[in-house]
Design an enzyme around this catalytic site. Structure first.
Site, PDB file in Angstrom:
ATOM      1  N   SER A   1       0.849  -1.193   0.000  1.00  0.00           N
ATOM      2  CA  SER A   1       0.000   0.000   0.000  1.00  0.00           C
ATOM      3  C   SER A   1       0.882   1.240   0.000  1.00  0.00           C
ATOM      4  CB  SER A   1      -0.891  -0.006   1.241  1.00  0.00           C
ATOM      5  OG  SER A   1      -1.472   1.266   1.466  1.00  0.00           O
TER       6      SER A   1
ATOM      7  N   TYR B   1      -1.536  -2.213   9.974  1.00  0.00           N
ATOM      8  CA  TYR B   1      -1.622  -2.390   8.526  1.00  0.00           C
ATOM      9  C   TYR B   1      -0.391  -1.805   7.843  1.00  0.00           C
ATOM     10  CZ  TYR B   1      -3.520  -1.923   3.770  1.00  0.00           C
ATOM     11  OH  TYR B   1      -3.715  -1.981   2.412  1.00  0.00           O
TER      12      TYR B   1
ATOM     13  N   LYS C   1       2.456  -3.904   5.733  1.00  0.00           N
ATOM     14  CA  LYS C   1       2.690  -3.624   4.324  1.00  0.00           C
ATOM     15  C   LYS C   1       4.126  -3.158   4.081  1.00  0.00           C
ATOM     16  CE  LYS C   1      -1.341  -4.647   2.605  1.00  0.00           C
ATOM     17  NZ  LYS C   1      -1.477  -5.928   1.869  1.00  0.00           N
TER      18      LYS C   1
END
Length: 275
Positions: free
Chosen positions: A146, A159, A163
């Site tokens: 991301s 998150y 990532k």
């Protein structure tokens, strides 16, 4: 309808995790259109089967396996499905993951771990199970990351951490496995239009809608899928999707304090963007 067996990827087999819906489903469709046979994956049996049937009805070669990619034994079954149906494995797209909408100070530790595990072990375990076949095929591995991994994003600690780990993992694997001919790449996805029922985890681990994103900042799922397809075909090391993502990368590299100031300012003025 006869299966499609022509195209630039004819004869190749792609395994795409988290492909029962969303970006994963459209990526599977994009690879099918190029002639690849595709193994679909997800945790919801009914949705996964509906996706398999839809692609099969379009004339594509598809198989499906219900598997939680944070369970290594399940990943072994997933890879075995690819070999049983198509006899080989050339491409792995590690796409499955869980996202969040919660500030670190509020998160329960087990929720942080759940999000982190889905993004790290959810990529490591399928790769570990598939690696012997990928080495044999001199194949391709792409981790779906991301743009939030490039500079961090408030309300996304686990998150973003997961990532970001994928980029370093890919770099390390390129060095360790340089003599195998296997391609290791990372795609940093930007804001994308999600399925209406898409959910992420809040601080207590409950599924909630994604934070508001302006439609003008979002790419469609087929657009993102096409970029992922081209990334794999060109065997690129890194692809950053969207002008915003590329700007974040430049600012984070050259002017990191400016990047932090922009994020903190937006957090104060656009709270619904994060919460």
């Amino acid at each position: 309808m006869l299966p499609k067996t022509t195209g630039p990827l004819a004869g190749q087999v792609a395994l795409i995790t988290g492909s029962e819906s969303g970006i994963g489903r459209e990526t599977a469709r994009a690879f099918c259109r190029q002639g690849a046979a595709v193994v679909l994956n997800g945790r919801q049996a009914e949705r996964l089967e509906a996706t398999r049937q839809a692609l099969a009805a379009e004339g594509y070669q598809v198989a499906a396996c219900v598997a939680d990619v944070t369970d290594y034994a399940a990943c072994e079954r997933l890879v075995a499905t690819a070999i049983a149906h198509f006899g080989r494995l050339d491409i792995l797209i590690a796409n499955a993951s869980i996202s969040q909408r919660a500030y670190f100070v509020d998160m329960q530790p087990d929720v942080f771990r759940q999000v982190l595990d889905s993004n790290v072990y959810g990529a490591v375990y399928p790769l570990k199970a598939a690696l012997p076949h990928l080495i044999q095929a001199r194949g391709s591995v792409t981790f779906i990351s991301s743009i939030s991994a490039l500079n961090g994003m408030p309300s996304g600690s686990a998150y973003c951490a997961g990532k970001a780990a994928l980029a370093n993992l890919a770099h390390t694997l390129r060095l360790e496995l340089a003599d195998t001919g296997v391609h290791f790449g990372v795609v940093h996805i930007g804001f994308t239009r999600n399925d209406p029922d898409k959910r992420v985890l809040n601080a207590a681990g409950q599924p909630v809608p994604i934070a508001h994103r302006s439609a003008r900042w979002q790419k469609s799922q087929p657009q993102v899928a096409t970029i992922i397809l081209n990334h794999v075909r060109r065997r690129r090391r890194r692809t950053v999707i969207s002008a915003l993502g590329r700007l974040i990368l430049v600012v984070h590299t050259l002017l990191p304090r400016l990047g932090d100031w922009v994020v903190l300012t937006s957090q104060r003025r656009l709270r619904n963007f994060y919460e």
